[in-house]
Each structure stands twice: as structure tokens, then as C-alpha cells.
Design an enzyme around this catalytic site. Structure first.
Site, PDB file in Angstrom:
ATOM      1  CG  HIS A 107     -26.728  -9.713  18.149  1.00  0.00           C
ATOM      2  ND1 HIS A 107     -27.474  -9.795  16.997  1.00  0.00           N
ATOM      3  CD2 HIS A 107     -27.481  -8.974  19.015  1.00  0.00           C
ATOM      4  CE1 HIS A 107     -28.624  -9.136  17.159  1.00  0.00           C
ATOM      5  NE2 HIS A 107     -28.645  -8.636  18.379  1.00  0.00           N
ATOM      6  CG  HIS A 128     -31.689  -6.176  17.452  1.00  0.00           C
ATOM      7  ND1 HIS A 128     -32.029  -6.038  18.782  1.00  0.00           N
ATOM      8  CD2 HIS A 128     -31.519  -4.915  16.968  1.00  0.00           C
ATOM      9  CE1 HIS A 128     -32.049  -4.747  19.101  1.00  0.00           C
ATOM     10  NE2 HIS A 128     -31.755  -4.039  18.014  1.00  0.00           N
ATOM     11  CG  ASP A 142     -34.854  -6.383  21.528  1.00  0.00           C
ATOM     12  OD1 ASP A 142     -35.520  -7.392  21.218  1.00  0.00           O
ATOM     13  OD2 ASP A 142     -33.618  -6.323  21.380  1.00  0.00           O
TER      14      ASP A 142
HETATM   15  N1  Q9C Z   1     -27.138   2.681  16.313  1.00  0.00           N
HETATM   16  C1  Q9C Z   1     -29.703  -7.331  21.636  1.00  0.00           C
HETATM   17  O1  Q9C Z   1     -30.848  -6.933  21.633  1.00  0.00           O
HETATM   18  N2  Q9C Z   1     -27.643  -0.996  18.914  1.00  0.00           N
HETATM   19  N3  Q9C Z   1     -28.694  -6.629  21.094  1.00  0.00           N
HETATM   20  C2  Q9C Z   1     -27.686  -0.605  17.570  1.00  0.00           C
HETATM   21  C3  Q9C Z   1     -27.724   1.402  16.141  1.00  0.00           C
HETATM   22  C4  Q9C Z   1     -27.162  -2.327  19.191  1.00  0.00           C
HETATM   23  C5  Q9C Z   1     -28.980  -5.374  20.476  1.00  0.00           C
HETATM   24  C6  Q9C Z   1     -28.168   0.820  17.432  1.00  0.00           C
HETATM   25  C7  Q9C Z   1     -28.267  -3.242  19.596  1.00  0.00           C
HETATM   26  C8  Q9C Z   1     -27.792  -4.561  20.105  1.00  0.00           C
HETATM   27  C9  Q9C Z   1     -29.384  -8.641  22.269  1.00  0.00           C
HETATM   28 ZN    ZN Z   2     -32.352  -7.394  20.329  1.00  0.00          ZN
END
Ligand code: Q9C
Ligand code: ZN
Length: 649
Positions: free
Chosen positions: A135, A174, A243
Site C-alpha cells: 500500500h 487488499h 489475509d
Molecule cells: N475499517 C495489509 O494487509 N484496515 N494492509 C481497514 C477498514 C486496514 C491492510 C479496515 C487494512 C490494511 C498489508
Molecule cells: Zn492485506
């Protein structure tokens, strides 16, 4: 050349110092637990262990702005209050006084991994790192990511190693928008991501995560989601986020650890097997550790366990794949044949129109458990050297340089072999019978687990009869699902029962035909495009649907497949067959026997060379076969039924 594992304990130092439920899942234990399981399973010891080094500031500059690097460097000296204040300027990010050190180690680990693979110190590898990277953008931290480790690795491979085609596969749940932005106008880096989207309602909530984002400028068509061979990459980088795995509180998906073994092994068919995986997300500790082990074991050459669950594609997945195909068609010849795959307009499932609500807040949450309780079957099989049974002495020349040895086990007793050979006169003569005695030994060896796979050569006139005996012997020994892929002029044994125990696929110079659900005949593909659609669109889905206990691949008279094609066929079929393969060839083809033996041994197949489009006859034959077969073999479905698209019309 083995598998590199890049790690440094210092990367467990950074942690959240205040209360923030969104960031609380990104913990030091993620690395600690994964490393612990790798040790417990004896996998760490099988790897080339490299201690991560810090990336230099010049290296960080390959992707990030000097101002941003300076900003992150500055966090080393900040107190908790100031850290929290700075973190709040970004989306889902926290800083810790050790973040800069950890993030430089994470980036350095990715660079080291690429160096190890591109200098030949390792064949492939995994960097176990945090913070994650995909990200992160040129001048912004985002989603727990500080420096974009995979983007730095790709840029490093371009600039320091002179590579011109790098594939980034992002299987994190993601969208790695950071990686997409960095390479969106760069045709040398093909960015493939799959991610949860929910028509824009899943984090990071971006319009540009949809299928119609295809890149810009010279990079049009290089931000994608597509079957992978045509690009023919020199290196594969994996943004390996777990994830997307079952039990993960963030992704809430269902991918079992076994899925990552299959994904990894399919990717190993590309880029001469040069696959570098770098950890991204993954927040359920056991599920993460189990999936990391599956990935490492596959990189090490172990065969994947079976995929649990029904082999039926889900409708919404089919819709998504269709819109990607439609969006990519202008940029990739492999998507352009109108007959190959039915296509809907790109707007079909775009974010306009059919907004679906997100899943209820408490979806199917299951603790990650190996889906199969029997530990023998829950974990990949260790690699077993394939057995090689050769009758032509010069064939050995093609095998020995790679360290593959012929197996010395005693062939079958002559009298017993004769009994099995009886219906076939051609097997009565000396050479053919001698070969058969070795082949039967090999069949028994594979079925009682002494060897995983094997290759055998027989005199050309005896090939068909030897195949017949091989099949009868396998069924006699209790094989429940036998897949036979017969390339060239070979007929299915006439008295073979059509009872679902044998799936017979002929690839030969004849018209496409489905003689039954378990007897399929397809024409020989001439072009690379035809060959790839044949394997990816027909043979692999059938193999995954059938889930064979044993695969027999035969290359018979005038099989018409050049060696690299035969190599890719066997390499890809190894995945659903989980390495249980018996390959039969004519002894007059020692070169072919050699290359197939190396594929069974786990070497990567050579490149197919320039892409050529399938002929329209061939494309139509595939469409016909799919139409005939997809009612029974659901994995062949490529389109959602029209009723889903427009109810009532
Ligand atoms: N309320 C990685 O998996 N959370 N980053 C969003 C919405 C952020 C994920 C939840 C997730 C970041 C590397
Ligand atoms: Zn992720």
C-alpha cells in the site's frame, strides 16, 4: 540451488504504542509465530537462511521521494505523542521508534532475495518481513505499509540486473494500490492483483481497484489480472499477503493453506522458476503460519496436498473474471478471439448499477485449522526423486548432468509380466517385454509410495500396448481416479469400462469430440495461443475437477508437441495430480524423455517463445468441447449464466 528464507528478528521490534483497533492486528507475533512453525516443521533448516540487511537510502530512492524517506527517518527520534500525531496523517498507519529500522530491513530483505535468485545463489525464496509494503506509495505510508518492499525489489531487478519483464502477483486480500500507482505507466512491470472489492465498499475503497483500471500511457495493459504465460516474465515477485486465508479477521475469506501451495506451484512454471515471495498482510496467527509453511514447502519442491472442498467455481468469481477479460481484451492477443471465451461488456459488473451490500458484520468465521485432520495428508509430500526407466542407453546422457539417476530396483519377474502382457502380441518380443517388466515395477513403486513419479521409455510399436497394461495394472491395484492424457495417435483401450474411474483425454489430429463425460478428444493445437487455451482452459480445469490419484501422460506417435510444450504440459499437470505422474514415451525420443524427467524432478520449463494466436478452427473446437462438458465438469465454466446478469430478460 535451493530456497532462500530472508529474515531478521529485529523486524519484530515495531509495535503499536497506543489504542487503535484498526492497527492492532499488525503485531510482532505475526513473524514470530510463522518462524516458530517453520522451525518446528524442520523447514527453516532446509532453506538457505539469509539475515536481512537494511536497504540504503539510495535504494529507498528507487521508489520513494527523498522528503518522504527523511520524514520516516525522523520518526526514530519522536516521542509517543508526536508518533501518534504523525501516524494520523496517513490511512491505517502507525509509527514506532524502531519503524525506520524495521522498514529498512523489510525493504533490504526483498532486495537480498532478488539478488540471491538473480545471481543463482537460490532458485526461489521468501522474505518474511514487516512492515508490509504494497500500500506504500512514492511519498506516503498507507495500510500498515511504510516502504514498498516489492516495488523496490522490482525496480532493483530492472535497474541493477537489467531485467525487462517482471511479473508482480499480489495475492493479499487488499488491492496493492501503492504498487499499481508506482508502475501504472511502466510496461516492464506487469502488476496482477486479486483483491476483495465489494464494488468499492472494501478498504481501500478505490475506484481504481476495479477491473477496468488497466494502466496508462505505455503501461496500458500492464495493470492486470490475467492468465500468465503470454507476458513470459524473467522474474516473478509475489506480494504474499495471507489475509486472503481462512480465519483472517480482516479479509474474512475462505482460502485454505493448501490453496497457497497450489498457487505457488503454478507460478513456479514461469520465469524459469525464479519466484520471490515477500510477506504482506495476514493477521490470523495460526492461519498465517500454516500458509507460510505451505508456501515455503512448495518453493522447496514438496508436492501440494489436495485442495479441499467442492470443485465448483462461484458465480460472483466468474462475473469478476469476465469483466477483467473484457477490460484487458484490447491489450492482450490471448483475449481477442471472440470464440475462445464468451465476453460481456466491461460495464457488466462495474461499480455503477448493481451495488451489493457488504456481507453482514459477522460472516463465516472459522478458526484456521488444517482442513484435513490427518497430519500425513495435511502437509505437502516431501519431494521424491522421480524414477527413470529407460531402455535406450543414450537417453541417460540427457538425464545424468542434472543428477537424476535411473532407479535400480529389480524389474518384474518375466513370467508374471508375460501374464499381464498376454492379450498383446507386440509385447511378446524381448525388448518390449523387458521394457514392460520395468514399467510394471514403476507402476507398483508409484502406487505403493516408494517413488512419487516416474518416466519410462518403450520401443515405439509397443507403446500403446504398454499403456493398456499400465492402466489395467493401476486399476487392479485400486486407483480410484486415473487421468490419462494421451498425446498423438493412441486409442483408448476398447474394453476400458466407462465407469468414471478413468478420465481419458486424447490430444491428437482429429476433430473435437466428447465420446462420453470421461472420454474427450481434442485436436492438436498449432499455435502457442491454442496450446495455452487448451491447457489453461480445458486440461487443467478437467484435472482439478477430476482430482486424479494417478496421472498417466503418454506421448505417442506423431504427437506433434515440441519439447517446451510437452514440458509445460507436464509441469502444469503436476499441480492437480500432486506429482503422482507416470510418463510414457517412445525410446527413440531420448531428448524428450530427458526433459520430461527434469520436469518431474521439479525443474522449471523453458519459455514457449513468441506468442501466436490460436486458429479460429481450434478456438471453435474448444468452445464446442466446453459447451459439451461444462454441465458435468463445473470447473470449465467461464461465464456466469445469463439469468444472473439480467433477471427476467
Ligand atoms: N475499517 C495489509 O494487509 N484496515 N494492509 C481497514 C477498514 C486496514 C491492510 C479496515 C487494512 C490494511 C498489508
Ligand atoms: Zn492485506
Amino acid at each position: 540451488m535451493g530456497t532462500a528464507l530472508v529474515y531478521h528478528e529485529d523486524m519484530t521490534a515495531a509495535r503499536l504504542l497506543w489504542d487503535d483497533p484498526e492497527c492492532a492486528i499488525e503485531t510482532p507475533e505475526r513473524l514470530a509465530v510463522a518462524m516458530e512453525l517453520l522451525r518446528q516443521r524442520g523447514l527453516e533448516q532446509r532453506c538457505l537462511q539469509l539475515a536481512a540487511r537494511e536497504a540504503s537510502e539510495a535504494e529507498l530512492g528507487l521508489v520513494h521521494s527523498p522528503e518522504y524517506v527523511a520524514l520516516v527517518r525522523g520518526t526514530e527520534a519522536l516521542g509517543v505523542g508526536a508518533l501518534q500525531e504523525l501516524s494520523a496523517q496517513f490511512d491505517a498507519v502507525y509509527f514506532h521508534p524502531s519503524t525506520y529500522h524495521c522498514a529498512r530491513l523489510a525493504a533490504g530483505a526483498a532486495l537480498q532475495l532478488v539478488d540471491a535468485v538473480l545471481t543463482g545463489a537460490a532458485q526461489n525464496g521468501l522474505a518474511l518481513v514487516r512492515p508490509p509494503g504494497h500500500h506504500s506509495q512514492r511519498a506516503a505510508a498507507n495500510g500498515f505499509c511504510v516502504f514498498n518492499n516489492v516495488a523496490l525489489a522490482a525496480e532493483h531487478a530492472k535497474q541493477r540486473h537489467g531485467l525487462r519483464r517482471i511479473l508482480v502477483v499480489d495475492w493479499d486480500i487488499h488491492h496493492g494500490q501503492g504498487t499499481q500507482y508506482i508502475f501504472e505507466d511502466d510496461p516492464r512491470v506487469l502488476y496482477f492483483s486479486w483483491h476483495r472489492y465489494e464494488h468499492g465498499r472494501f478498504w481501500p475503497y478505490l475506484r481504481e481497484s476495479d477491473a477496468d483500471a488497466v494502466g496508462r500511457g505505455h503501461g496500458r495493459g500492464f495493470t492486470v489480472n490475467l492468465p500468465w504465460n503470454q507476458f513470459d516474465p524473467e522474474l516473478v515477485l509475489v506480494s504474499a499477503g495471507f489475509d486472503s486465508a481462512i480465519g483472517d479477521p480482516e479479509g474474512q475469506m475462505q482460502a485454505t493453506p493448501e490453496c497457497f501451495a497450489h498457487l505457488t506451484q503454478l507460478l513456479l512454471a514461469l520465469a524459469g522458476g525464479r519466484v520471490c515471495a515477500v510477506l504482506e498482510g495476514g493477521y490470523h496467527l495460526e492461519s498465517l503460519a500454516e500458509s507460510v509453511c505451505m508456501t515455503i514447502q512448495t518453493l522447496l519442491g514438496d508436492q501440494p496436498p489436495p485442495l479441499p472442498g467442492p470443485m465448483v467455481p462461484c458465480q460472483s468469481a466468474l462475473e469478476s473474471i469476465q469483466s477483467v477479460r473484457a477490460a484487458q481484451a484490447p491489450h492482450w492477443a490471448s483475449f481477442q478471439h471472440p470464440a475462445t471465451v464468451p465476453m460481456l461488456s466491461p460495464s457488466y459488473s462495474s461499480s455503477e448499477g448493481r451495488l451489493l451490500p457488504l456481507l453482514p458484520a459477522e460472516p463465516v468465521y472459522k478458526a484456521a485449522a488444517p482442513s484435513c485432520p490427518d497430519p500425513l495428508h495435511a502437509h505437502p509430500l516431501a519431494p521424491v526423486c522421480p524414477a527413470v526407466v529407460l531402455t535406450a542407453p543414450d537417453a541417460a546422457v540427457h538425464l545424468c548432468p542434472r543428477g537424476i539417476r535411473q532407479k535400480g530396483a529389480a524389474p518384474w519377474e518375466e513370467a508374471e509380466a508375460e501374464a499381464w502382457a498376454r492379450p498383446h502380441e507386440v509385447l511378446a518380443q524381448g525388448e518390449a517385454l523387458a521394457a514392460l517388466r520395468k514399467v510394471l515395477r514403476l507402476v507398483d513403486g508409484i502406487l505403493d509410495g516408494q517413488v512419487n513419479s516416474g518416466i519410462a521409455a518403450t520401443p515405439a510399436p509397443a507403446l500403446s500396448a504398454t499403456l493398456d497394461v499400465t492402466i489395467r495394472r493401476s486399476l487392479f491395484l485400486g486407483v480410484q481416479r486415473l487421468l490419462c492424457v494421451a498425446v498423438g495417435q493412441l486409442d483408448r483401450p476398447l474394453d476400458l469400462a466407462d465407469d468414471g474411474r478413468t478420465l481419458w483425454l486424447s490430444i491428437r489430429d482429429k476433430q473435437a469430440a466428447t465420446l462420453s463425460t470421461f472420454h474427450v478428444s481434442m485436436p492438436l493445437p498449432g499455435a502457442t495461443g491454442g496450446f495455452l487455451s487448451c491447457i489453461l482452459g480445458l486440461v487443467l480445469p478437467l484435472a482439478y475437477g477430476f482430482q486424479p490419484d494417478l496421472l498417466v501422460v503418454v506421448l505417442g506417435p506423431v504427437h506433434g508437441l515440441q519439447d517446451p510444450y510437452a514440458a509445460l504440459l507436464v509441469t502444469l499437470l503436476r499441480v492437480p495430480a500432486r506429482g503422482r505422474i507416470l510418463a510414457l514415451v517412445e525410446e527413440s525420443k531420448p531428448q524428450l524423455a530427458g526433459i520430461l524427467a527434469r520436469m518431474l524432478h521439479g525443474e522449471a520449463p523453458p519459455s514457449l517463445g513468441p506468442f501466436s494466436k490460436a486458429s479460429s478452427e481450434f478456438a471453435q473446437a474448444l468452445v464446442y468441447l466446453r459447451g459439451q462438458l461444462e454441465l458435468h465438469w463445473k470447473m470449465l465454466q467461464v461465464a456466469a449464466p445469463p439469468s444472473v446478469a439480467s433477471p427476467g430478460s
